[in-house]
Design an enzyme around this catalytic site. Structure first.
Site, PDB file in Angstrom:
ATOM      1  N   GLY A 192      47.732  26.189  45.648  1.00  0.00           N
ATOM      2  CA  GLY A 192      49.140  26.147  45.312  1.00  0.00           C
ATOM      3  C   GLY A 192      49.730  25.054  45.576  1.00  0.00           C
ATOM      4  O   GLY A 192      50.807  24.478  45.032  1.00  0.00           O
TER       5      GLY A 192
ATOM      6  N   GLU B 257      48.659  22.306  43.379  1.00  0.00           N
ATOM      7  CA  GLU B 257      49.334  22.628  42.098  1.00  0.00           C
ATOM      8  C   GLU B 257      50.945  22.210  42.046  1.00  0.00           C
ATOM      9  O   GLU B 257      51.463  21.748  41.058  1.00  0.00           O
ATOM     10  CB  GLU B 257      49.056  24.072  41.662  1.00  0.00           C
TER      11      GLU B 257
ATOM     12  N   GLU C 233      40.217  27.540  45.576  1.00  0.00           N
ATOM     13  CA  GLU C 233      39.788  28.850  45.148  1.00  0.00           C
ATOM     14  C   GLU C 233      38.801  29.608  45.107  1.00  0.00           C
ATOM     15  O   GLU C 233      38.621  30.712  45.302  1.00  0.00           O
ATOM     16  CB  GLU C 233      40.832  29.215  43.976  1.00  0.00           C
TER      17      GLU C 233
ATOM     18  N   ALA D 175      48.702  29.211  48.717  1.00  0.00           N
ATOM     19  CA  ALA D 175      49.335  30.371  48.433  1.00  0.00           C
ATOM     20  C   ALA D 175      49.043  31.341  49.588  1.00  0.00           C
ATOM     21  O   ALA D 175      47.947  31.250  50.142  1.00  0.00           O
ATOM     22  CB  ALA D 175      48.993  30.957  47.228  1.00  0.00           C
TER      23      ALA D 175
END
Length: 290
Positions: free
Chosen positions: A141, A144, A164, A98
């Protein structure tokens, strides 16, 4: 989150033709996307292909891009000529995470009040099969997003990870949940607590991806898979997808009951009757998605 700044006679029916024409006009008249590329691929142009297109940012995910992905997914889902959808990035990066700059100055009240990242899971609401073709980095992300898809194919040089923890936070779009269901608690815990990446070969051995391919052949292989799925009834494919997805949420007894009811439901469709009749008559079925 992440770590970077139908058959010929069916086509001839008026209703199908009108709906197909309408969808085609909608696709062609839709405004050009800024962060993604959308096209149809396959011999029958029945596989939608969405390509993440932020090369300078290694396809880092942020709200505008995810809004476009959701919009494109819905357009392809509503297009009756499309049997499956492939989501991919570049050979260098599927999505390297992200966009940290978008999140850097956010506060708890901002995130909680806006339910930050909630709309990023739009991919999971699509009824048609969605295949992720992952080359390069699929981190945070990106990993994910790939896991939101129904099937993941990986390029030989792909790297998966949930880094993360390295930047002081945790996965926020399913990393701790879908990853655990895919590869088990111990391996998921290791990836999430260390932030370390795994190779495509590890991901294959652990059950995160279904197959590994040469990078330059990956998208074509995903398209072929979409075409293979497209030979079946779109209606029944969607029903089967729903049943498989329920297995991730229900107990075994609840899941078996749900599966049985969906199985019973196929007997209300024309395609179930056609499929079995064609089998008995030793011919190819002529599905009408009804």
């Amino acid at each position: 989150m992440g770590f970077t700044g139908g058959k010929a006679d069916v086509l001839s029916t008026p209703s199908y033709t009108s709906w197909a024409s309408l969808a085609a006009r909608q696709m062609s008249s839709a405004p050009a996307f800024e962060h993604i590329l959308v096209e149809k691929r396959g011999e029958a142009d029945n596989v939608g292909l969405i390509t993440l297109n932020r090369p300078k940012a290694l396809n880092a995910l942020f709200d505008p891009l995810m809004e476009e992905v959701n919009q494109a997914m819905k357009q392809l889902e509503e297009d009756p000529s499309v049997a499956a959808i492939v989501l991919t990035g570049s050979e260098k990066a599927f999505a390297a995470g992200a966009d940290i700059k978008q999140m850097q100055n956010k506060h708890y009240v901002d995130c909680f009040g806006s339910n930050f990242l909630e709309h990023w899971n739009g991919v999971t609401k699509i009824k048609k099969p969605v295949i992720a073709a992952v080359n390069g980095y699929a981190l945070g992300g990106g990993c994910e997003l790939a896991m939101m898809c129904d099937i993941i194919l990986a390029g030989e040089k792909a790297k998966f990870g949930q880094p993360e923890i390295i930047i002081g936070t945790i996965p926020g779009a399913g990393g701790t949940q879908r990853l655990t269901r895919a590869i088990g608690k111990s391996r998921a815990m290791q990836m999430c607590l260390t932030g370390e990446m795994i190779t495509a070969q590890q991901a294959d051995a652990w059950g995160l991806v279904s197959s590994v391919h040469p990078p330059d052949q990956l998208v074509d292989e995903a398209i072929k898979l979409g075409e293979k799925i497209g030979k079946h009834s779109k209606l029944v494919v969607s029903m089967c997808k729903e049943a498989v997805n329920k297995s991730q949420e229900l107990s075994l007894n609840e899941g078996l009951h749900f599966e049985k009811r969906i199985f019973h439901g196929t007997f209300a469709t024309n395609d179930r009757k056609e499929g079995m009749t064609a089998f008995v008559e030793k011919r190819s079925p002529n599905f009408t998605d009804s």
